[in-house]
Motif scaffolding. Structure first.
Motif, short mmCIF file in Angstrom:
data_model
loop_
_atom_site.label_atom_id
_atom_site.label_comp_id
_atom_site.label_asym_id
_atom_site.label_seq_id
_atom_site.Cartn_x
_atom_site.Cartn_y
_atom_site.Cartn_z
N ILE A 78 0.85 -1.17 -0.11
CA ILE A 78 0.06 -0.21 0.03
C ILE A 78 0.62 1.23 -0.04
O ILE A 78 2.18 1.04 0.26
CB ILE A 78 -1.01 -0.05 1.25
CG1 ILE A 78 -0.22 -0.16 2.79
CG2 ILE A 78 -2.05 -1.04 1.25
CD1 ILE A 78 0.28 1.07 3.29
N TYR A 99 14.00 8.39 -3.73
CA TYR A 99 14.38 7.77 -2.48
C TYR A 99 14.10 6.60 -2.01
O TYR A 99 14.87 5.59 -1.59
CB TYR A 99 14.10 9.18 -1.27
CG TYR A 99 14.86 8.75 -0.06
CD1 TYR A 99 15.97 8.85 0.00
CD2 TYR A 99 14.18 8.02 1.05
CE1 TYR A 99 17.05 8.66 1.32
CE2 TYR A 99 14.73 7.83 2.03
CZ TYR A 99 16.13 8.23 2.28
OH TYR A 99 16.78 7.70 3.60
N GLY A 100 12.67 6.24 -1.75
CA GLY A 100 12.12 4.99 -1.37
C GLY A 100 12.47 3.78 -2.14
O GLY A 100 12.96 2.85 -1.70
N ASN A 103 16.29 2.95 -1.91
CA ASN A 103 16.56 2.37 -0.37
C ASN A 103 16.16 0.78 -0.69
O ASN A 103 16.57 0.06 0.14
CB ASN A 103 15.66 2.98 0.49
CG ASN A 103 16.08 4.03 0.98
OD1 ASN A 103 17.28 4.25 1.12
ND2 ASN A 103 15.34 4.87 2.04
N ARG A 104 14.95 0.44 -1.38
CA ARG A 104 14.59 -0.74 -1.74
C ARG A 104 15.57 -1.60 -2.72
O ARG A 104 15.14 -2.64 -2.99
CB ARG A 104 13.09 -0.65 -1.90
CG ARG A 104 12.33 -1.27 -0.85
CD ARG A 104 10.92 -0.86 -1.13
NE ARG A 104 10.53 0.28 -0.19
CZ ARG A 104 10.04 1.32 -0.74
NH1 ARG A 104 9.72 1.53 -2.01
NH2 ARG A 104 9.61 2.43 0.06
N ARG A 147 5.14 10.50 -4.73
CA ARG A 147 5.79 9.36 -3.86
C ARG A 147 5.15 8.16 -3.68
O ARG A 147 5.62 7.08 -3.30
CB ARG A 147 6.04 10.30 -2.72
CG ARG A 147 7.28 11.00 -2.80
CD ARG A 147 7.81 11.73 -1.73
NE ARG A 147 8.35 10.73 -0.52
CZ ARG A 147 8.74 11.07 0.86
NH1 ARG A 147 8.62 12.21 0.99
NH2 ARG A 147 9.19 10.14 1.44
P1 ADP Z 1 10.33 6.80 1.31
O1 ADP Z 1 9.38 7.40 2.32
O2 ADP Z 1 10.86 7.77 0.65
O3 ADP Z 1 9.63 5.49 0.65
P2 ADP Z 1 11.95 4.65 2.82
O4 ADP Z 1 11.96 3.57 1.80
O5 ADP Z 1 12.90 4.87 3.79
O6 ADP Z 1 11.50 6.13 2.27
O7 ADP Z 1 10.58 4.06 3.73
C1 ADP Z 1 10.49 3.97 5.06
C2 ADP Z 1 9.40 3.01 5.53
O8 ADP Z 1 8.13 3.76 5.31
C3 ADP Z 1 9.65 1.89 4.52
O9 ADP Z 1 8.85 0.68 5.41
C4 ADP Z 1 8.37 2.13 3.42
O10 ADP Z 1 8.11 0.88 2.75
C5 ADP Z 1 7.47 2.92 4.19
N1 ADP Z 1 6.91 3.91 3.24
C6 ADP Z 1 7.43 4.85 2.60
N2 ADP Z 1 6.73 5.53 1.99
C7 ADP Z 1 5.33 5.21 2.01
C8 ADP Z 1 4.29 5.31 1.58
N3 ADP Z 1 3.73 6.61 0.77
N4 ADP Z 1 3.09 4.69 2.17
C9 ADP Z 1 3.45 3.74 2.89
N5 ADP Z 1 4.57 3.39 3.24
C10 ADP Z 1 5.41 4.12 2.89
#
Ligand code: ADP
Ligand code: ADP
Length: 226
Positions: A78, A99-100, A103-104, A147
């Motif tokens: 989600i 960014y996210g 990280n993944r 995002r």
């Molecule tokens: P980003 O916020 O840029 O995706 P991260 O990958 O560090 O950065 O995310 C931190 C945590 O928050 C991870 O567990 C990620 O899956 C979750 N997350 C990040 N963005 C979202 C979002 N829009 N909705 C739900 N979970 C999120």
């Protein structure tokens, strides 16, 4: 795409406050459900349980065909869209979107594809090199939406995403978000306290009161009753 199934969901906070009771709801593939109701009725608790940001005290929650009660937010497929844009101020728009995925461990080419596709859909392609402070409120809200988009999730969860915007922009953005959601066909759960926003965006409305579902129906069904 995915459906969301809530089977007798309940939430009792540590300390004993009961926020949600016996919620049964099936959200169809691609459907936009808007949760409405007075302040304190449990909207955000319910949304946060689906997101995995609050533990589920009672009942069972499925996203697609998986029971996700015990899954971390990151494993639930989600994406949330928040009102406080939660953008990184020191990063460019591109890097905020990327960014996210970085990280993944996504490949650079895949990241570029997703970021560019989201930027194009949201018409923020010309702002990718800017920092959030160099954007208008509406543009920032689009980046916040971006995002969520780049995650290509099974479902979007919207937590009053437009409540920081001025009235005119709210009207514009709710139309944009709704069009985008329809175009992508992504199952969505949207929380708002704004009646008009709820009416214009929902396939079906869910009215919560005292933590329980009071009414469920299309805008026509709920508002054409005597
Ligand atoms: P980003 O916020 O840029 O995706 P991260 O990958 O560090 O950065 O995310 C931190 C945590 O928050 C991870 O567990 C990620 O899956 C979750 N997350 C990040 N963005 C979202 C979002 N829009 N909705 C739900 N979970 C999120
Ligand atoms: P809404 O989003 O509809 O305004 P909430 O889900 O925030 O409603 O709150 C539902 C009920 O749960 C309220 O009575 C609220 O005071 C209570 N509540 C919310 N968060 C917490 C918490 N972290 N701890 C204890 N009670 C909470």
């Amino acid at each position: 795409m995915a459906s969301i199934f809530m089977d007798n969901l309940g939430k009792v906070y540590t300390g004993g406050v009961r926020a949600v009771t016996g919620v049964n709801l099936d959200i169809a593939d691609g459907e936009m459900i808007v949760l409405v109701g007075p302040s304190g009725c449990g909207k955000s608790t319910l949304l946060r349980m689906v997101a995995g940001l609050e533990t589920i005290s009672e009942g069972s929650l499925k996203i697609g065909d998986r029971v996700v009660n015990n899954l971390e937010p990151a494993d639930r497929d989600i994406a949330m869209v928040f009102q406080n844009y939660a953008l990184y101020p020191h990063m460019t728009v591109y890097n905020n979107l990327a960014y996210g995925l970085k990280n993944r461990g996504f490949a650079k080419s895949e990241i570029q594809r997703r970021v560019n596709e989201a930027a194009q859909m949201l018409e923020i392609g010309q702002f990718l090199d800017r920092k959030p402070r160099q954007l208008s409120g509406g543009q920032r809200q689009r980046v916040a939406m971006g995002r969520a988009l780049v995650r290509e999730p099974a479902a979007f969860l919207f937590d009053e995403p437009l409540s920081n915007l001025d009235a005119k922009l709210r009207v514009q953005m709710r139309v944009e978000i709704r069009q985008l959601q329809k175009r992508l066909g992504t199952t969505s759960l949207y929380v708002t306290h704004d009646q008009l926003e709820a009416l214009t965006m929902a396939d079906r409305l869910v009215v919560l009161n005292g933590g329980q579902i009071e009414q469920v129906g299309t805008p026509m069904e709920l508002y054409s009753r005597p």
